[in-house]
Design an enzyme around this catalytic site. Sequence first.
Site, PDB file in Angstrom:
ATOM      1  N   LYS A   1       0.824  -1.212   0.000  1.00  0.00           N
ATOM      2  CA  LYS A   1       0.000   0.000   0.000  1.00  0.00           C
ATOM      3  C   LYS A   1       0.864   1.271   0.000  1.00  0.00           C
ATOM      4  O   LYS A   1       2.071   1.203   0.259  1.00  0.00           O
ATOM      5  CB  LYS A   1      -0.951  -0.070   1.196  1.00  0.00           C
ATOM      6  CG  LYS A   1      -1.928  -1.267   1.110  1.00  0.00           C
ATOM      7  CD  LYS A   1      -2.984  -1.248   2.209  1.00  0.00           C
ATOM      8  CE  LYS A   1      -3.924  -2.453   2.082  1.00  0.00           C
ATOM      9  NZ  LYS A   1      -5.040  -2.423   3.050  1.00  0.00           N
TER      10      LYS A   1
ATOM     11  N   PHE B   1     -15.370   2.803   7.419  1.00  0.00           N
ATOM     12  CA  PHE B   1     -14.025   3.220   7.004  1.00  0.00           C
ATOM     13  C   PHE B   1     -13.858   3.292   5.481  1.00  0.00           C
ATOM     14  O   PHE B   1     -12.771   3.560   4.988  1.00  0.00           O
ATOM     15  CB  PHE B   1     -12.967   2.267   7.591  1.00  0.00           C
ATOM     16  CG  PHE B   1     -13.189   0.803   7.255  1.00  0.00           C
ATOM     17  CD1 PHE B   1     -12.835   0.286   6.017  1.00  0.00           C
ATOM     18  CD2 PHE B   1     -13.756  -0.059   8.188  1.00  0.00           C
ATOM     19  CE1 PHE B   1     -13.035  -1.052   5.711  1.00  0.00           C
ATOM     20  CE2 PHE B   1     -13.959  -1.410   7.891  1.00  0.00           C
ATOM     21  CZ  PHE B   1     -13.598  -1.908   6.654  1.00  0.00           C
TER      22      PHE B   1
ATOM     23  N   THR C   1      -5.677  -8.141  10.221  1.00  0.00           N
ATOM     24  CA  THR C   1      -6.055  -6.888   9.552  1.00  0.00           C
ATOM     25  C   THR C   1      -5.803  -5.670  10.440  1.00  0.00           C
ATOM     26  O   THR C   1      -5.255  -4.668   9.989  1.00  0.00           O
ATOM     27  CB  THR C   1      -7.570  -6.937   9.202  1.00  0.00           C
ATOM     28  OG1 THR C   1      -7.807  -8.088   8.395  1.00  0.00           O
ATOM     29  CG2 THR C   1      -8.010  -5.679   8.470  1.00  0.00           C
TER      30      THR C   1
ATOM     31  N   ARG D   1       2.177  -6.704   8.903  1.00  0.00           N
ATOM     32  CA  ARG D   1       1.328  -5.652   9.461  1.00  0.00           C
ATOM     33  C   ARG D   1       1.764  -5.281  10.872  1.00  0.00           C
ATOM     34  O   ARG D   1       1.662  -4.128  11.284  1.00  0.00           O
ATOM     35  CB  ARG D   1      -0.137  -6.102   9.412  1.00  0.00           C
ATOM     36  CG  ARG D   1      -0.683  -6.063   7.991  1.00  0.00           C
ATOM     37  CD  ARG D   1      -2.003  -6.769   7.848  1.00  0.00           C
ATOM     38  NE  ARG D   1      -2.682  -6.403   6.619  1.00  0.00           N
ATOM     39  CZ  ARG D   1      -3.827  -6.938   6.220  1.00  0.00           C
ATOM     40  NH1 ARG D   1      -4.431  -7.865   6.959  1.00  0.00           N
ATOM     41  NH2 ARG D   1      -4.384  -6.543   5.101  1.00  0.00           N
TER      42      ARG D   1
ATOM     43  N   ASN E   1      -2.581  -0.472   6.809  1.00  0.00           N
ATOM     44  CA  ASN E   1      -2.059  -1.715   7.384  1.00  0.00           C
ATOM     45  C   ASN E   1      -1.094  -2.432   6.429  1.00  0.00           C
ATOM     46  O   ASN E   1      -0.999  -3.646   6.426  1.00  0.00           O
ATOM     47  CB  ASN E   1      -3.208  -2.622   7.823  1.00  0.00           C
ATOM     48  CG  ASN E   1      -4.116  -2.995   6.668  1.00  0.00           C
ATOM     49  OD1 ASN E   1      -3.945  -2.487   5.565  1.00  0.00           O
ATOM     50  ND2 ASN E   1      -5.060  -3.875   6.896  1.00  0.00           N
TER      51      ASN E   1
ATOM     52  N   HIS F   1      -2.090  -5.786   1.150  1.00  0.00           N
ATOM     53  CA  HIS F   1      -3.332  -6.503   0.853  1.00  0.00           C
ATOM     54  C   HIS F   1      -2.978  -7.901   0.382  1.00  0.00           C
ATOM     55  O   HIS F   1      -1.962  -8.107  -0.281  1.00  0.00           O
ATOM     56  CB  HIS F   1      -4.111  -5.787  -0.268  1.00  0.00           C
ATOM     57  CG  HIS F   1      -5.224  -6.639  -0.810  1.00  0.00           C
ATOM     58  ND1 HIS F   1      -6.466  -6.684  -0.227  1.00  0.00           N
ATOM     59  CD2 HIS F   1      -5.253  -7.530  -1.843  1.00  0.00           C
ATOM     60  CE1 HIS F   1      -7.228  -7.555  -0.890  1.00  0.00           C
ATOM     61  NE2 HIS F   1      -6.510  -8.076  -1.878  1.00  0.00           N
TER      62      HIS F   1
HETATM   63  P1  ADP Z   1      -8.031  -7.668   4.850  1.00  0.00           P
HETATM   64  O1  ADP Z   1      -7.267  -6.594   4.105  1.00  0.00           O
HETATM   65  O2  ADP Z   1      -7.219  -8.258   5.988  1.00  0.00           O
HETATM   66  O3  ADP Z   1      -8.625  -8.728   3.948  1.00  0.00           O
HETATM   67  P2  ADP Z   1     -10.699  -6.515   5.083  1.00  0.00           P
HETATM   68  O4  ADP Z   1     -11.005  -7.136   3.756  1.00  0.00           O
HETATM   69  O5  ADP Z   1     -11.656  -6.750   6.197  1.00  0.00           O
HETATM   70  O6  ADP Z   1      -9.243  -6.936   5.601  1.00  0.00           O
HETATM   71  O7  ADP Z   1     -10.595  -4.945   4.909  1.00  0.00           O
HETATM   72  C1  ADP Z   1     -10.037  -4.352   3.760  1.00  0.00           C
HETATM   73  C2  ADP Z   1      -9.167  -3.191   4.175  1.00  0.00           C
HETATM   74  O8  ADP Z   1      -9.987  -2.185   4.804  1.00  0.00           O
HETATM   75  C3  ADP Z   1      -8.104  -3.518   5.240  1.00  0.00           C
HETATM   76  O9  ADP Z   1      -6.933  -4.087   4.716  1.00  0.00           O
HETATM   77  C4  ADP Z   1      -7.846  -2.147   5.840  1.00  0.00           C
HETATM   78  O10 ADP Z   1      -7.025  -1.352   4.999  1.00  0.00           O
HETATM   79  C5  ADP Z   1      -9.252  -1.545   5.839  1.00  0.00           C
HETATM   80  N1  ADP Z   1      -9.934  -1.782   7.123  1.00  0.00           N
HETATM   81  C6  ADP Z   1     -10.464  -2.950   7.562  1.00  0.00           C
HETATM   82  N2  ADP Z   1     -11.018  -2.830   8.782  1.00  0.00           N
HETATM   83  C7  ADP Z   1     -10.852  -1.524   9.121  1.00  0.00           C
HETATM   84  C8  ADP Z   1     -11.208  -0.744  10.273  1.00  0.00           C
HETATM   85  N3  ADP Z   1     -11.869  -1.294  11.319  1.00  0.00           N
HETATM   86  N4  ADP Z   1     -10.885   0.564  10.296  1.00  0.00           N
HETATM   87  C9  ADP Z   1     -10.233   1.125   9.255  1.00  0.00           C
HETATM   88  N5  ADP Z   1      -9.870   0.469   8.138  1.00  0.00           N
HETATM   89  C10 ADP Z   1     -10.160  -0.849   8.072  1.00  0.00           C
HETATM   90 MG    MG Z   2     -10.132  -8.609   2.513  1.00  0.00          MG
END
Ligand code: ADP
Ligand code: MG
Length: 187
Positions: A15, A64, A98, A112, A122, A125
């Site tokens: 990212k 978010f 995450t 992360r 974070n 992806h």
């Molecule tokens: P992942 O990337 O681990 O698959 P998700 O698909 O749930 O997680 O979420 C997509 C992206 O949205 C995350 O990588 C992060 O950048 C953002 N995100 C997820 N949860 C939150 C949160 N509670 N607050 C802010 N940003 C979030």
């Molecule tokens: Mg995801």
Amino acid sequence: MKPNQSLQLTLAILKPHVVKSPFALQSIRDLIIDEGFKVVRSRRTIIKPMEAELFYADHKKKFFYNRLLTFMCSGPSDIHILAAKDAILKWRRLMGPTKVYHAQFDAPDSIRGKYGLSDTRNATHGSDSPESAAHEIGIFFKDFSTEQWYESEEIFYNLGMIKFDPLAFVHTIDKSQDKSEAKPNLE
Ligand code: ADP
Ligand code: MG
């Protein structure tokens, strides 16, 4: 996807805040190579709002969502198609949880845990299933066909008939190293 395939594809994104930080970028790149991923395609791009909307469509209702889109489009990201055995799970394990505090407490050595700045920023992806990998690859690599890759390229990556270009951060097929014909040197 074909049955019994030995390499799986996943989409990884480093990212924008990682791409801006040379130390974080290099150490994540080193980890990708050291963990044995083959880098099938790479591109650096500023993600367009339309691409981010498509990519994060499942999160449209989340609180978010707007900040996520703003962040993802705020500067260049490095986008990679990675191949490995069980690439999806393997990459997600290396990324860690995450949420950044979970990552820092439960998996401090994960990507992360080390390089996440907030729940949104974070670091990386990773696709969460073969279906989402195929969908996500289609968003960012429009001329890449997963089916065609399995038909004509996977074998070379599987046999190690590839060479690594560290600058472009990609493995390309190298048919000159035909390992099936390698003979011991008896002289
Ligand atoms: P992942 O990337 O681990 O698959 P998700 O698909 O749930 O997680 O979420 C997509 C992206 O949205 C995350 O990588 C992060 O950048 C953002 N995100 C997820 N949860 C939150 C949160 N509670 N607050 C802010 N940003 C979030
Ligand atoms: Mg995801």
